[in-house]
Design a protein around this motif. Sequence first.
Motif, PDB file in Angstrom:
ATOM      1  N   SER A  79     -41.423  12.113  71.432  1.00  0.00           N
ATOM      2  CA  SER A  79     -40.469  13.479  71.416  1.00  0.00           C
ATOM      3  C   SER A  79     -39.066  12.665  71.321  1.00  0.00           C
ATOM      4  N   VAL A  80     -38.526  11.784  71.658  1.00  0.00           N
ATOM      5  CA  VAL A  80     -37.256  11.101  71.403  1.00  0.00           C
ATOM      6  C   VAL A  80     -37.301  10.880  69.895  1.00  0.00           C
ATOM      7  N   ILE A  81     -38.190   9.923  69.714  1.00  0.00           N
ATOM      8  CA  ILE A  81     -38.269   9.515  68.386  1.00  0.00           C
ATOM      9  C   ILE A  81     -38.195  10.518  67.509  1.00  0.00           C
ATOM     10  N   ASP A  82     -38.822  11.547  67.640  1.00  0.00           N
ATOM     11  CA  ASP A  82     -38.987  12.570  66.811  1.00  0.00           C
ATOM     12  C   ASP A  82     -37.584  13.390  66.365  1.00  0.00           C
ATOM     13  N   PHE A  84     -34.769  11.849  66.833  1.00  0.00           N
ATOM     14  CA  PHE A  84     -34.031  10.817  66.512  1.00  0.00           C
ATOM     15  C   PHE A  84     -34.198  10.953  64.794  1.00  0.00           C
ATOM     16  N   PHE A  85     -35.330  11.215  64.422  1.00  0.00           N
ATOM     17  CA  PHE A  85     -35.606  11.161  62.912  1.00  0.00           C
ATOM     18  C   PHE A  85     -35.035  12.422  62.477  1.00  0.00           C
ATOM     19  N   ILE A  86     -35.167  13.639  63.249  1.00  0.00           N
ATOM     20  CA  ILE A  86     -34.703  14.754  62.823  1.00  0.00           C
ATOM     21  C   ILE A  86     -33.113  14.773  62.912  1.00  0.00           C
ATOM     22  N   THR A  87     -32.520  14.324  63.809  1.00  0.00           N
ATOM     23  CA  THR A  87     -31.025  14.212  64.038  1.00  0.00           C
ATOM     24  C   THR A  87     -30.435  13.449  62.683  1.00  0.00           C
ATOM     25  N   ILE A  88     -31.113  12.274  62.380  1.00  0.00           N
ATOM     26  CA  ILE A  88     -30.728  11.559  61.337  1.00  0.00           C
ATOM     27  C   ILE A  88     -30.708  12.490  59.958  1.00  0.00           C
ATOM     28  N   ALA A  89     -31.674  13.336  59.768  1.00  0.00           N
ATOM     29  CA  ALA A  89     -31.808  14.176  58.652  1.00  0.00           C
ATOM     30  C   ALA A  89     -30.504  15.012  58.524  1.00  0.00           C
ATOM     31  N   PHE A  90     -30.282  15.484  59.831  1.00  0.00           N
ATOM     32  CA  PHE A  90     -29.342  16.505  59.819  1.00  0.00           C
ATOM     33  C   PHE A  90     -27.884  16.005  59.829  1.00  0.00           C
ATOM     34  N   VAL A  91     -27.828  14.642  60.215  1.00  0.00           N
ATOM     35  CA  VAL A  91     -26.385  13.757  59.892  1.00  0.00           C
ATOM     36  C   VAL A  91     -26.256  13.826  58.469  1.00  0.00           C
ATOM     37  N   LEU A  92     -27.272  13.238  57.693  1.00  0.00           N
ATOM     38  CA  LEU A  92     -27.015  12.988  56.148  1.00  0.00           C
ATOM     39  C   LEU A  92     -26.883  14.353  55.641  1.00  0.00           C
ATOM     40  N   LEU A  93     -27.642  15.490  55.868  1.00  0.00           N
ATOM     41  CA  LEU A  93     -27.163  16.724  55.273  1.00  0.00           C
ATOM     42  C   LEU A  93     -25.747  17.084  55.543  1.00  0.00           C
ATOM     43  N   ILE A 118     -31.781  22.339  64.724  1.00  0.00           N
ATOM     44  CA  ILE A 118     -32.392  20.992  64.950  1.00  0.00           C
ATOM     45  C   ILE A 118     -33.677  21.164  66.034  1.00  0.00           C
ATOM     46  N   PRO A 119     -33.811  22.115  66.977  1.00  0.00           N
ATOM     47  CA  PRO A 119     -34.897  22.413  67.743  1.00  0.00           C
ATOM     48  C   PRO A 119     -36.002  23.298  67.116  1.00  0.00           C
ATOM     49  N   ILE A 120     -35.281  24.209  66.105  1.00  0.00           N
ATOM     50  CA  ILE A 120     -36.298  24.970  65.333  1.00  0.00           C
ATOM     51  C   ILE A 120     -37.244  24.234  64.460  1.00  0.00           C
ATOM     52  N   VAL A 121     -36.442  23.379  63.784  1.00  0.00           N
ATOM     53  CA  VAL A 121     -37.108  22.200  62.920  1.00  0.00           C
ATOM     54  C   VAL A 121     -38.226  21.439  63.511  1.00  0.00           C
ATOM     55  N   LYS A 122     -37.892  21.022  64.620  1.00  0.00           N
ATOM     56  CA  LYS A 122     -38.812  20.046  65.532  1.00  0.00           C
ATOM     57  C   LYS A 122     -39.816  20.924  66.018  1.00  0.00           C
ATOM     58  N   LEU A 123     -39.801  22.110  66.253  1.00  0.00           N
ATOM     59  CA  LEU A 123     -40.945  23.130  66.569  1.00  0.00           C
ATOM     60  C   LEU A 123     -41.958  23.253  65.276  1.00  0.00           C
ATOM     61  N   ILE A 124     -41.294  23.488  64.227  1.00  0.00           N
ATOM     62  CA  ILE A 124     -42.324  23.912  62.943  1.00  0.00           C
ATOM     63  C   ILE A 124     -42.772  22.439  62.582  1.00  0.00           C
ATOM     64  N   GLY A 132     -52.178  18.690  61.716  1.00  0.00           N
ATOM     65  CA  GLY A 132     -52.715  17.977  60.485  1.00  0.00           C
ATOM     66  C   GLY A 132     -53.831  16.875  60.583  1.00  0.00           C
ATOM     67  N   LYS A 133     -53.895  16.328  59.534  1.00  0.00           N
ATOM     68  CA  LYS A 133     -54.963  15.254  59.494  1.00  0.00           C
ATOM     69  C   LYS A 133     -54.740  14.091  60.474  1.00  0.00           C
ATOM     70  N   LYS A 134     -53.700  13.544  60.712  1.00  0.00           N
ATOM     71  CA  LYS A 134     -53.021  12.712  61.794  1.00  0.00           C
ATOM     72  C   LYS A 134     -53.035  13.215  63.195  1.00  0.00           C
ATOM     73  N   GLN A 135     -53.105  14.488  63.406  1.00  0.00           N
ATOM     74  CA  GLN A 135     -53.112  15.153  64.654  1.00  0.00           C
ATOM     75  C   GLN A 135     -51.697  14.709  65.312  1.00  0.00           C
ATOM     76  N   ALA A 136     -50.799  14.297  64.649  1.00  0.00           N
ATOM     77  CA  ALA A 136     -49.453  13.691  65.547  1.00  0.00           C
ATOM     78  C   ALA A 136     -48.278  13.948  64.538  1.00  0.00           C
ATOM     79  N   THR A 137     -47.136  14.177  65.206  1.00  0.00           N
ATOM     80  CA  THR A 137     -45.912  14.023  64.450  1.00  0.00           C
ATOM     81  C   THR A 137     -45.562  12.344  64.420  1.00  0.00           C
ATOM     82  N   ALA A 138     -44.633  12.088  63.645  1.00  0.00           N
ATOM     83  CA  ALA A 138     -44.240  10.407  63.673  1.00  0.00           C
ATOM     84  C   ALA A 138     -44.029   9.883  64.694  1.00  0.00           C
ATOM     85  N   GLY A 139     -43.319  10.446  65.896  1.00  0.00           N
ATOM     86  CA  GLY A 139     -43.371  10.021  67.229  1.00  0.00           C
ATOM     87  C   GLY A 139     -44.479   9.774  67.675  1.00  0.00           C
TER      88      GLY A 139
END
Length: 205
Positions: A79-82, A84-93, A118-124, A132-139
């Motif tokens: 969850s922390v990894i997820d 982190f990636f979402i926050t990085i995207a938010f900072v870039l935006l 950020i938490p809304i994006v994480k939920l979706i 999905g096919k991998k049954q997993a988030t990036a984290g």
Amino acid sequence: MEAENIAYTVVINGKPEGPYQLEQLKALNIRPGTFIRKPGMDDYKEAHEFAELRELLGFTYQRTAPQYFASFDQRLLASVIDYFFITIAFVLLALLSFLIIEGQNERIMAIVAGLPVIPIVKLIYSSIAEAGKKQATAGKALMNIKVTDLAGNPVTLGNSFGRNFAKALSAAPFFLGYLYSFLNKKQQCFHDIVANTLVIKDRLI
């Protein structure tokens, strides 16, 4: 040795009892997750893992074994990894928005107003990725864990959204729903109980 002559030891109310012959097991309140051992085994297995018990008691084989449930620390790190990636995207935006928004106060307000996204994006994202096919988030993928139903099969998109919405119940009060995983033999948090899901890790063999 024929199955009828095998002596089974059954864990009942937390204590090993027996030995029982195969036919005697019908009279016991054995569930798929009841721990059972027979001669020659180093450790107990769940009842559904024995072919003869599946035939005798009408169980179906579940492709998840106790040693393959993801631990709380693995899930937390995923969850922390997820985030982190979402926050990085938010900072870039946010940095890109500075090209449009003028004035320091306006920029600060834009960042503050965007934080709840950020938490809304994480939920979706989690709901879609875990169904999905991998049954997993990036984290989770990096931690080699994934979300399944109780039989080890992929979850539906609706069930995945329900599971992620139910995390609000696990978080309140005092994250007790998450801490419940330490008391659950399948390491399920409260939202897993609600959605009838498991988080499992890849088998070693």
